[in-house]
Design a protein around this motif. Sequence first.
Motif, PDB file in Angstrom:
ATOM      1  N   LEU A   1      -2.737   6.762   8.787  1.00 41.07           N
ATOM      2  CA  LEU A   1      -1.887   5.856   8.013  1.00 41.07           C
ATOM      3  C   LEU A   1      -0.467   5.892   8.552  1.00 41.07           C
ATOM      4  CD1 LEU A   1      -3.030   6.961   4.430  1.00 41.07           C
ATOM      5  CD2 LEU A   1      -3.766   4.923   5.670  1.00 41.07           C
ATOM      6  N   THR A   2       0.279   4.827   8.293  1.00 42.22           N
ATOM      7  CA  THR A   2       1.698   4.874   8.645  1.00 42.22           C
ATOM      8  C   THR A   2       2.399   5.786   7.651  1.00 42.22           C
ATOM      9  OG1 THR A   2       2.331   3.020   7.224  1.00 42.22           O
ATOM     10  CG2 THR A   2       1.611   2.480   9.471  1.00 42.22           C
TER      11      THR A   2
ATOM     12  N   GLU B   1       4.893   5.071   5.856  1.00 42.79           N
ATOM     13  CA  GLU B   1       5.180   4.304   4.643  1.00 42.79           C
ATOM     14  C   GLU B   1       3.951   4.212   3.748  1.00 42.79           C
ATOM     15  OE1 GLU B   1       5.903   3.261   7.747  1.00 42.79           O
ATOM     16  OE2 GLU B   1       8.101   3.423   7.706  1.00 42.79           O
ATOM     17  N   GLU B   2       2.776   3.980   4.353  1.00 40.86           N
ATOM     18  CA  GLU B   2       1.536   3.903   3.566  1.00 40.86           C
ATOM     19  C   GLU B   2       1.231   5.239   2.897  1.00 40.86           C
ATOM     20  OE1 GLU B   2      -1.087   0.630   6.089  1.00 40.86           O
ATOM     21  OE2 GLU B   2      -1.035   2.713   6.759  1.00 40.86           O
TER      22      GLU B   2
END
Length: 108
Positions: free
Chosen positions: A41-42, A44-45
């Motif tokens: 995941l990023t 931010e995610e």
Amino acid sequence: MRKPRDYDAELKALEDKARELKALKVTGLGELVIATGADALTAEELAGALVVLAETKDAAKREAWAKRGATFFQGRARRSAPASDRDTGSAQTQPGGAQPASGTTGAA
């Protein structure tokens, strides 16, 4: 005569210990992110998902997440434990240890 306490040295030792414990916590959380596959995941995610998890007050959801987490760790223990350890019932002790972490099992 008693030797005077070195408060500066004691404070420095406590600060060093606190830094060491924080570093171990950060390393452990990073290993958990990688082990679960959440490192795909990023940032931010992942941060958004963790914020939602931290803000959730629904005890049923939290209990379901705790059970799923316990299942995840049991699966990892089975994959890494030798066959002789798996047959001794050592995996059965882990669910009981994971239940109090949810905070609701003991009261129910």
